[in-house]
Design a protein around this motif. Structure first.
Motif, PDB file in Angstrom:
ATOM      1  N   PRO A 181       0.824  -1.194   0.067  1.00 11.52           N
ATOM      2  CA  PRO A 181       0.016   0.071   0.179  1.00 11.52           C
ATOM      3  C   PRO A 181       0.932   1.276   0.003  1.00 11.52           C
ATOM      4  O   PRO A 181       1.928   1.222   0.595  1.00 11.52           O
ATOM      5  CB  PRO A 181      -0.647  -0.108   1.262  1.00 11.52           C
ATOM      6  CG  PRO A 181      -0.027  -1.046   2.059  1.00 11.52           C
ATOM      7  CD  PRO A 181       0.664  -2.004   1.331  1.00 11.52           C
ATOM      8  N   LEU A 185      -1.725   5.435   3.408  1.00 13.38           N
ATOM      9  CA  LEU A 185      -2.977   4.795   3.102  1.00 13.38           C
ATOM     10  C   LEU A 185      -3.025   3.909   4.463  1.00 13.38           C
ATOM     11  O   LEU A 185      -1.958   2.901   4.584  1.00 13.38           O
ATOM     12  CB  LEU A 185      -2.968   4.024   1.970  1.00 13.38           C
ATOM     13  CG  LEU A 185      -4.244   3.421   1.663  1.00 13.38           C
ATOM     14  CD1 LEU A 185      -5.348   4.190   1.204  1.00 13.38           C
ATOM     15  CD2 LEU A 185      -4.138   2.323   0.466  1.00 13.38           C
ATOM     16  N   VAL A 187      -4.498   0.652   5.907  1.00  9.29           N
ATOM     17  CA  VAL A 187      -5.164  -0.548   5.409  1.00  9.29           C
ATOM     18  C   VAL A 187      -5.902  -1.095   6.678  1.00  9.29           C
ATOM     19  O   VAL A 187      -5.348  -1.457   7.619  1.00  9.29           O
ATOM     20  CB  VAL A 187      -4.347  -1.617   4.858  1.00  9.29           C
ATOM     21  CG1 VAL A 187      -5.122  -2.785   4.511  1.00  9.29           C
ATOM     22  CG2 VAL A 187      -3.429  -0.790   3.775  1.00  9.29           C
ATOM     23  N   TYR A 193      -4.597  -4.412   0.223  1.00  9.52           N
ATOM     24  CA  TYR A 193      -4.660  -3.110  -0.960  1.00  9.52           C
ATOM     25  C   TYR A 193      -4.472  -3.758  -2.160  1.00  9.52           C
ATOM     26  O   TYR A 193      -3.634  -4.595  -2.361  1.00  9.52           O
ATOM     27  CB  TYR A 193      -3.509  -2.122  -0.619  1.00  9.52           C
ATOM     28  CG  TYR A 193      -3.297  -1.141  -1.591  1.00  9.52           C
ATOM     29  CD1 TYR A 193      -4.546  -0.292  -2.323  1.00  9.52           C
ATOM     30  CD2 TYR A 193      -2.196  -1.313  -2.644  1.00  9.52           C
ATOM     31  CE1 TYR A 193      -4.316   0.560  -3.162  1.00  9.52           C
ATOM     32  CE2 TYR A 193      -2.074  -0.309  -3.786  1.00  9.52           C
ATOM     33  CZ  TYR A 193      -3.103   0.344  -3.962  1.00  9.52           C
ATOM     34  OH  TYR A 193      -3.117   1.388  -4.945  1.00  9.52           O
ATOM     35  N   MET A 201     -11.332   4.889  -1.224  1.00  8.46           N
ATOM     36  CA  MET A 201     -10.293   4.927  -0.221  1.00  8.46           C
ATOM     37  C   MET A 201     -10.061   6.401   0.405  1.00  8.46           C
ATOM     38  O   MET A 201      -9.230   6.533   1.255  1.00  8.46           O
ATOM     39  CB  MET A 201      -8.988   4.331  -0.561  1.00  8.46           C
ATOM     40  CG  MET A 201      -9.049   2.886  -1.276  1.00  8.46           C
ATOM     41  SD  MET A 201      -7.522   1.887  -1.269  1.00  8.46           S
ATOM     42  CE  MET A 201      -6.988   3.050  -2.465  1.00  8.46           C
ATOM     43  N   TRP A 205      -7.151   7.678   3.332  1.00  3.64           N
ATOM     44  CA  TRP A 205      -5.910   8.298   2.870  1.00  3.64           C
ATOM     45  C   TRP A 205      -5.677   9.563   3.612  1.00  3.64           C
ATOM     46  O   TRP A 205      -6.479  10.378   3.810  1.00  3.64           O
ATOM     47  CB  TRP A 205      -6.226   8.660   1.200  1.00  3.64           C
ATOM     48  CG  TRP A 205      -5.270   9.236   0.686  1.00  3.64           C
ATOM     49  CD1 TRP A 205      -5.279  10.539   0.046  1.00  3.64           C
ATOM     50  CD2 TRP A 205      -3.957   8.791   0.275  1.00  3.64           C
ATOM     51  NE1 TRP A 205      -4.211  10.917  -0.595  1.00  3.64           N
ATOM     52  CE2 TRP A 205      -3.189   9.982  -0.402  1.00  3.64           C
ATOM     53  CE3 TRP A 205      -3.223   7.715   0.450  1.00  3.64           C
ATOM     54  CZ2 TRP A 205      -2.088   9.784  -0.815  1.00  3.64           C
ATOM     55  CZ3 TRP A 205      -2.029   7.456   0.225  1.00  3.64           C
ATOM     56  CH2 TRP A 205      -1.272   8.548  -0.477  1.00  3.64           C
ATOM     57  N   PHE A 217      -9.762  -1.904  -1.102  1.00  2.00           N
ATOM     58  CA  PHE A 217      -9.457  -2.850  -0.389  1.00  2.00           C
ATOM     59  C   PHE A 217     -10.235  -4.281  -0.752  1.00  2.00           C
ATOM     60  O   PHE A 217     -11.198  -4.169  -1.047  1.00  2.00           O
ATOM     61  CB  PHE A 217      -9.757  -2.361   1.199  1.00  2.00           C
ATOM     62  CG  PHE A 217      -8.978  -1.152   1.403  1.00  2.00           C
ATOM     63  CD1 PHE A 217      -7.598  -1.210   1.431  1.00  2.00           C
ATOM     64  CD2 PHE A 217      -9.670  -0.027   1.883  1.00  2.00           C
ATOM     65  CE1 PHE A 217      -6.899  -0.008   1.953  1.00  2.00           C
ATOM     66  CE2 PHE A 217      -8.876   1.057   2.431  1.00  2.00           C
ATOM     67  CZ  PHE A 217      -7.576   1.055   2.298  1.00  2.00           C
TER      68      PHE A 217
END
Lengths: 292, 444
Positions: A181, A185, A187, A193, A201, A205, A217
């Motif tokens: 990723p 970002l 996750v 990712y 997203m 972010w 995702f």
């Protein structure tokens, strides 16, 4: 010839009309407000009007499905006999009998136990599958599938190649597309990712709003790795070969009659073309003395 | 039907039947001898093409209904069963699914032909109105048919369209909700909705067939309009329907079937949507709900209006314009060949409608012409799809409500030919050899 020309003009008018009409049909493809990556440029043997499935690749693809995908994904619409039907991965012209009688379909089905009801006692039992059975599902029901997969339901794969924009190219890209990723970002736990996955997203972010990364995702981790499946025909077990084979297999399960359809289509087009030509010549002859 | 009958019963049985039920006479008068203007161009072949489309849809539809299960738990899988296990089920279903698109393609050509050549003008207003009724029935049938596979787009299409009626809550509170509950047969789109849609989807095509009968009857009373828009004056202006137009329509039908077959056999999902291959799930709304392409212009008009009630009224109003057309067009000249100004407004109208269709497939906030960037998100701003839809929708309505009524009063039209034969004769005026059209099959 004066009215020969006028017929040509009218004919080209009609063709233009049909062309314009067909163009009007094209811009239907919808664009969702997600920014996943376009699928990779990848080619398949079954593309185009003359394309055919490569049977050896279908068999390899079945093996990837059976050994990897089927651990979590069901394929409820496909039965074991379909594997041996004309156009299927295990069709053998030496056994031109009903697919359910095929020794290949029988041998594959016998490897599985499927749930049933004992007709004498009414108890739930597990019996050996027959070619007429649909593929054995990995979980008893959706709730069990979710419970075993961190709350996410692995989708049924029967029509997956028709159910996503891009079809087999999308499947191929998704399977090979896992990457680290981008920085910034977050996750969520239990997610991965993938730039080819649809999603929004924005809220995960932390970077500039103008640079939200492509993709989304996915609850499935990277599954296709080198040498995960040993192919029986000595095809090297590279990630590309594995992903390409399983994408081909899923294209077949989503469209089992594809080759039959195209072959029929060629015959239909040829027939209609000759019929059209004859009718056009009749038209010219019947109208030859009428100024119009 | 109109005109003098030329049928003479030849056998004893025909004479016996003719005084009891003159069905052979009717067939001969309407499908064989019927005097048809000799100058009809290929735009006139869509009537025959549409008849073929209707028959194809009914025949394939009846067979599909033998295998389809109208139950919200089983519908999706029963369609897949047709695709996989029914002998040639994939072909029957793809013909039916693509057949709907081909039907609409042909009906749009047919409607535009009528609009260009003024086929709705006296004495053909009833003919035109019956055509509008057919189109309305087709839209209802197409919409309900799209719901039957019970995929995501089927389900959410049904939700969006049936919910439109809730806009009438603004007129009388509660009425809109009552209508939607009545349409659904419950409090959501569910099994009851699917079942009634299936029932109506089976019924309506037969109602269409009935109205088509009236449409043809209303055609055969005044006879065909034609590209010059001058009524038939003498026998020299016409040829018998058979063999002249059976062969010409036949040729056009075959060309149309070539296009049709290309979609069925080589691009059967080209006009579908991937989301409809996902079984309906009331808990997961697709990111982008779009109707089939043939509804997109009306969908764009619906979304162009910020107010839901007026959006719904605008959408239905767009169709109502067609019904009112014979009384909105004030020009005495039928064919736009002789209306140099009107024809450009017409071409603009076609472009605006296609443009609306394009807008209907896009997201309303998508930017068509970027002007600047949003200071916060950095996204492009400017002329959006919804603004373009508004512009085009205004033209759509203006064409019917302002341009056509006004043009009839101000437009300077070109001289219209005396009769049909004059403009088609070669220079010098040598007429067709007499009797040449009567029985061409007997001449070398």
């Amino acid at each position: 010839m004066q009215f020969g020309q006028s017929i040509q003009t009218k004919l080209s008018g009609l063709i233009a009309a049909i062309a314009v009409g067909s163009l009007a049909l094209l811009p239907v493809a919808a664009h969702a407000k997600t920014n996943e990556k376009e699928p990779m440029e990848v080619h398949f043997s079954f593309e185009g009007p003359f394309g055919r499935f490569d049977q050896a690749e279908l068999q390899r693809g079945y093996k990837v499905y059976a050994e990897v995908c089927s651990a979590c994904h069901s394929m409820n619409l496909v039965s074991y006999r379909d594997l041996a039907a004309p156009g299927g991965p295990f069709y053998d012209p030496k056994h031109p009998v009903a697919p359910a009688q095929s020794p290949y379909a029988k041998a594959i089905a016998e490897q599985y136990k499927v749930p049933d009801i004992d007709p004498d006692t009414g108890d739930t039992i597990q019996r050996t599958a027959t070619p007429a059975d649909h593929f054995k599902a990995p979980f008893a029901n959706d709730a069990a599938a979710r419970a075993a997969n961190g709350g996410a339901l692995p989708p049924d794969l029967s029509v997956m190649a028709r159910a996503r924009e891009g079809g087999p190219a999308y499947i191929y890209s998704l399977l090979l597309g896992y990457e680290e990723p981008p920085k910034g970002l977050t996750v969520p736990a239990g997610k991965y990712y993938n730039p080819y996955m649809a999603g929004d997203m924005g809220s995960y972010w932390t970077g500039a709003k103008t640079q939200i990364p492509e993709g989304g995702f996915i609850a499935m981790g990277k599954q296709i790795t080198a040498s995960r499946v040993q192919f029986d025909d000595k095809t090297p077990s590279t990630v590309e070969n594995e992903a390409h084979a399983v994408a081909t297999f899923l294209a077949w399960t989503a469209d089992e009659h594809q080759v039959e359809r195209k072959q029929t289509g060629l015959a239909v087009m040829l027939y209609l073309f000759v019929f059209t030509l004859i009718t056009y010549l009749s038209y010219r002859r019947i109208w030859r003395n009428v100024a119009h | 039907m109109s005109g003098h009958s030329t049928y003479e019963p030849k056998t004893g049985f025909e004479r016996w039947l003719d005084v009891r039920l003159p069905i052979i006479r009717m067939a001969k008068d309407t499908a064989i001898d019927f005097p048809t203007p000799k100058n009809l161009n290929y735009w006139w072949t869509f009537g025959g093409i549409l008849a073929v489309c209707l028959v194809i849809q009914i025949v394939t539809g009846v067979v599909l209904a033998m295998h389809y299960v109208a139950n919200s738990a089983m519908a999706f899988n029963s369609v897949e069963h047709i695709m996989r296990d029914v002998n040639h089920g994939w072909m029957i279903r793809y013909i039916h699914a693509n057949g709907a698109s081909m039907f609409f393609l042909a009906v749009y050509m047919h409607i535009l032909r009528g609009m260009y050549y003024g086929s709705y003008k006296a004495p053909r207003e009833v003919l035109w109105l019956l055509g509008c009724v057919i189109y309305l029935l087709m839209m209802a049938t197409g919409f309900m048919g799209y719901v039957l596979p019970w995929g995501q787009m089927s389900y959410y299409g049904a939700v969006v369209i049936t919910n439109l009626f809730s806009a009438f809550d603004k007129v009388i509170p509660g009425v809109g909700t009552a209508i939607t509950t009545w349409l659904w047969g419950g409090f959501a789109v569910d099994n009851a909705t699917l079942n009634r849609f299936f029932s109506l989807h089976f019924l309506l095509p037969f109602m269409i067939a009935g109205v088509v009968g009236l449409h043809i009857w209303a055609l055969h009373v005044p006879g065909n309009n034609n590209p010059v828009g001058v009524e038939v004056k003498s026998k020299e202006d016409t040829v018998p329907f058979h063999p002249y137009y059976t062969v010409k329509d036949g040729f056009a039908i075959l060309v149309f079937l070539l296009l049709f077959s290309w979609f069925v056999f080589f691009a059967p999902e080209a006009m579908g949507h991937a989301d409809n291959q996902v079984p309906a799930n009331p808990l997961a709304t697709p990111t982008h709900i779009v109707p089939e392409w043939y509804f997109l212009p009306f969908y764009a008009i619906l979304r162009a209006v910020p107010d839901k009630l007026f959006g719904v009224l605008g959408m239905f109003g767009a169709i109502a314009m067609l019904f009112a057309l014979p009384w909105l067009d004030t020009s005495k000249v039928k064919s736009m060949r002789y209306r140099p100004t009107a024809r450009w407004f017409f071409f603009l109208f076609v472009a605006a409608t296609i443009g609306l269709g394009w807008c209907g497939g896009k997201l309303p906030d998508d930017v068509v012409l970027p002007v600047g960037r949003d200071a916060v998100t950095g996204e492009a701003t400017g002329f959006t799809v919804v603004m373009l839809s508004q512009t085009l929708a205004i033209y759509y309505f203006a064409y019917f409500l302002v341009i056509l009524p006004a043009l009839g009063l101000f437009e300077k039209t070109l001289p219209v030919p005396e009769n049909i034969s004059t403009p088609v004769l070669p220079k010098g005026g040598a007429a067709m050899p007499s009797g040449a059209a009567a029985s061409p099959e007997k001449k070398g």
